[in-house]
Design a protein around this motif. Structure first.
Motif, PDB file in Angstrom:
ATOM      1  N   ARG A  12       0.877  -1.236   0.061  1.00  0.00           N
ATOM      2  CA  ARG A  12      -0.098   0.004  -0.058  1.00  0.00           C
ATOM      3  C   ARG A  12       0.778   1.164  -0.113  1.00  0.00           C
ATOM      4  N   GLN A  44      -7.248   6.465  10.580  1.00  0.00           N
ATOM      5  CA  GLN A  44      -7.462   5.689   9.733  1.00  0.00           C
ATOM      6  C   GLN A  44      -6.701   5.345   8.556  1.00  0.00           C
ATOM      7  N   ASN A  45      -6.377   6.716   8.013  1.00  0.00           N
ATOM      8  CA  ASN A  45      -5.136   6.419   6.663  1.00  0.00           C
ATOM      9  C   ASN A  45      -4.006   5.910   7.156  1.00  0.00           C
ATOM     10  N   TYR A  48      -4.294   2.427   7.772  1.00  0.00           N
ATOM     11  CA  TYR A  48      -4.399   1.734   6.401  1.00  0.00           C
ATOM     12  C   TYR A  48      -2.952   1.496   6.184  1.00  0.00           C
ATOM     13  N   LEU A 166      -5.480   8.298  -1.262  1.00  0.00           N
ATOM     14  CA  LEU A 166      -5.680   7.242  -0.321  1.00  0.00           C
ATOM     15  C   LEU A 166      -7.212   6.899  -0.416  1.00  0.00           C
ATOM     16  N   ARG A 170      -8.011   2.838  -0.570  1.00  0.00           N
ATOM     17  CA  ARG A 170      -8.846   2.448   0.408  1.00  0.00           C
ATOM     18  C   ARG A 170     -10.116   1.718  -0.061  1.00  0.00           C
ATOM     19  N   LYS A 173     -11.041  -3.179  -1.991  1.00  0.00           N
ATOM     20  CA  LYS A 173     -10.752  -4.039  -1.073  1.00  0.00           C
ATOM     21  C   LYS A 173      -9.851  -5.284  -1.460  1.00  0.00           C
ATOM     22  N   GLU A 177      -8.578  -8.082   2.974  1.00  0.00           N
ATOM     23  CA  GLU A 177      -9.559  -7.083   3.553  1.00  0.00           C
ATOM     24  C   GLU A 177     -11.061  -7.800   3.454  1.00  0.00           C
ATOM     25  N   TYR A 265     -12.228  -4.130  10.722  1.00  0.00           N
ATOM     26  CA  TYR A 265     -13.084  -3.922   9.544  1.00  0.00           C
ATOM     27  C   TYR A 265     -14.525  -3.818   9.799  1.00  0.00           C
ATOM     28  N   ASP A 341     -16.786   4.790   5.341  1.00  0.00           N
ATOM     29  CA  ASP A 341     -15.482   4.905   4.931  1.00  0.00           C
ATOM     30  C   ASP A 341     -15.153   6.066   3.844  1.00  0.00           C
TER      31      ASP A 341
END
Length: 405
Positions: A12, A44-45, A48, A166, A170, A173, A177, A265, A341
Motif C-alpha cells: 500500500r 485511519q489513513n 491503513y 488514499l 482504500r 478491498k 480485507e 473492519y 469509509d
C-alpha cells in the motif's frame, strides 16, 4: 489488523509513493494520549498504511528525494518516555526488532520530523496533501498545517492537492480485507438472529441491544463497528437514535441498525421487525415498498455506476408509492475500516464495498422502516454480502413465528 500481512501494508505504501509522482507527502497518526476510559483511535489513513493503531504522534514520510532507497518511506514514532510508559504501556527501542515488527526499513523518532520535512521540501519543492481537507472554519488538516509552516521557511514550495489518492486505494478491498469483512458480517448475522428471538411486546430495547452485541462477541466479533440503534415505534423514525431504553409496545415496528467489527473492519446492517412477529397490512405495504426500492438499487450496482444513479433507482420506487417525502437520507456509503469509509470521487469500481439502505419514516404513524445490506461491487455486477440475514416480510414472519414457539 493482525490477519493482514506486513507485506500488504508495504505494498500500500509503495502504491501511494508511486502515485505521488515525485512529490513528498506525510500521513500523521494524530496527537493525543490513550484515554483513561476507552481506546485512543489513530487516523485511519495512517492505520491503513501501517497497521499501527497505538502510536499517538506517529507519522509516515514519503520522500522521493532520498538517495538511500531505504529512506524514501520512513516511519516516525514519538520518543520513549519510561515514566509515561509505566502508565500507558512499554514501547520498543529503535532497532532490528522494531523494524521487523513494523515492516519499515527506516524508523526515526518524531522530534526529527520537522527538520527532515524541511529538507525534503527544499529538495523536491513539491508537497502533497494526503489528509482530507478540513471544512471551514475547522482547523486545517495536519499535513496542510505543517506544509504552511514549511513554506514560510522554504521559498518556492508548491503545495498540491492529492487528497483523493488514499480514498482511491482504500475503497478497493484486497482479498485479505474482504476476508476480514466477511467475518465481521458472519458475526453480525449471528447477532441479528439472536436479537430476533428476543423481540416481543414488553421487551426493553436495551435487552435486545445487549443480546445482539453479546452474540457478536460469541461469534468472533472483536468489537462494534458503531453504536447500535435499536428503536421501537416512534424511536425507529429517528435516524441516529441510540438511547435504546424504551419498551417495545404492541403494534410497534423495531428498527435495528448495527454491525460487528472484526480486526478493524466494519459491517453495517439494518433490518426492521414487527414487535408481534407479524406485520399489519399498513406496515407490510410500506415495508414492501422499501424492500422493492432496495432491490432496485442493489440491481443497479455495478462498475461504472455513480451513487447518485443508485440513489435515483431507489427513490423512483418510493416516489411512485407517494412516500418520497419520507425518504430523508441518501442511499448509502462506502464501508471498510470505517463504517462511513472514505469516498473517492467518480464512479464505482470493482472491489468497492458499499451499503444500500433506503428508508421511509412516518412519525405521525410511529413507523420507521429501513433495510440495509453490504454490497460488494463485482466485475459484472455485485454480491450481497449480507444476504443471509432474512429481510423479506415472509421470511421475517416465518422466522419470528418459529422463535416464539
Amino acid at each position: 489488523m493482525t490477519n493482514i500481512a506486513l507485506s500488504e501494508f508495504a505494498s500500500r505504501r509503495q502504491k501511494l509513493f508511486k502515485s505521488l509522482n515525485g512529490a513528498a507527502g506525510v500521513v500523521f497518526a494524530g496527537e493525543g494520549a490513550p484515554p483513561l476510559i476507552g481506546k485512543w483511535r489513530a487516523d485511519q489513513n495512517f492505520v491503513y498504511l501501517t497497521g499501527i493503531e497505538n502510536e499517538p504522534a506517529a507519522a509516515v514520510l514519503f520522500d522521493p528525494s532520498a538517495d538511500d532507497t531505504k529512506q524514501r518511506i520512513v516511519l516516525f514514532l514519538r520518543p520513549l518516555n519510561l515514566e509515561m510508559e509505566r502508565w500507558d504501556g512499554y514501547r520498543e527501542q529503535i532497532g532490528p526488532e522494531l523494524k521487523k515488527c513494523t515492516g519499515f526499513q527506516t524508523v526515526f523518532r518524531s522530534n526529527a520530523l520537522p527538520a527532515r520535512l524541511t529538507n525534503v521540501a527544499r529538495r523536491t519543492k513539491r508537497l502533497a496533501c494526503l489528509h482530507p481537507f478540513s471544512i471551514y472554519p475547522a482547523n486545517a488538516s495536519p499535513d496542510l498545517e505543517a506544509f504552511r509552516k514549511v513554506s514560510e521557511r522554504v521559498p518556492g514550495v508548491a503545495v498540491e492537492d492529492r487528497t483523493q489518492l488514499l480514498p482511491r486505494l482504500r475503497s478497493i478491498k484486497s482479498p485479505a480485507e474482504l476476508k476480514l469483512m466477511r467475518k465481521a458480517i458472519a458475526a453480525t448475522a449471528a447477532g441479528f438472529d439472536a436479537a430476533m428471538r428476543m423481540i416481543r411486546p414488553g421487551t426493553n430495547e436495551s435487552r435486545i441491544a445487549q443480546t445482539l452485541e453479546a452474540s457478536y462477541r460469541a461469534h468472533g466479533g472483536t468489537g462494534l463497528a458503531y453504536n447500535s440503534i435499536v428503536g421501537a415505534g416512534l424511536n425507529g423514525t429517528v435516524l441516529h437514535y441510540m438511547d435504546n431504553s424504551a419498551l417495545v409496545q404492541e403494534g410497534d415496528l423495531l428498527v435495528i441498525d448495527s454491525g460487528a467489527e472484526f480486526q478493524g473492519y466494519a459491517s453495517d446492517v439494518t433490518r426492521t421487525y414487527p414487535a408481534t412477529g407479524k406485520f399489519t397490512s399498513d406496515q407490510r405495504d410500506v415495508y414492501e415498498t422499501v424492500l422493492k426500492s432496495q432491490v432496485a438499487a442493489i440491481k443497479s450496482v455495478r462498475p461504472g455506476m455513480k451513487m447518485f444513479q443508485i440513489d435515483a433507482a431507489a427513490r423512483e420506487v418510493i416516489d411512485k408509492a407517494g412516500l418520497g417525502h419520507a425518504f430523508i437520507h441518501g442511499i448509502g456509503h462506502q464501508l471498510g475500516i470505517e463504517v462511513h469509509d472514505v469516498t473517492p470521487d467518480g464512479a464505482l469500481k470493482e472491489g468497492m464495498i458499499i451499503t444500500i439502505e433506503p428508508g421511509v419514516y412516518l412519525p405521525e404513524k410511529k413507523m420507521g422502516i429501513r433495510i440495509e445490506d453490504d454490497i460488494l461491487v463485482a466485475r459484472r455486477g455485485n454480491e450481497n454480502l449480507t444476504a443471509m440475514i432474512p429481510k423479506s416480510a415472509k421470511e421475517i414472519e416465518a422466522k419470528m413465528g418459529r422463535s416464539k414457539c
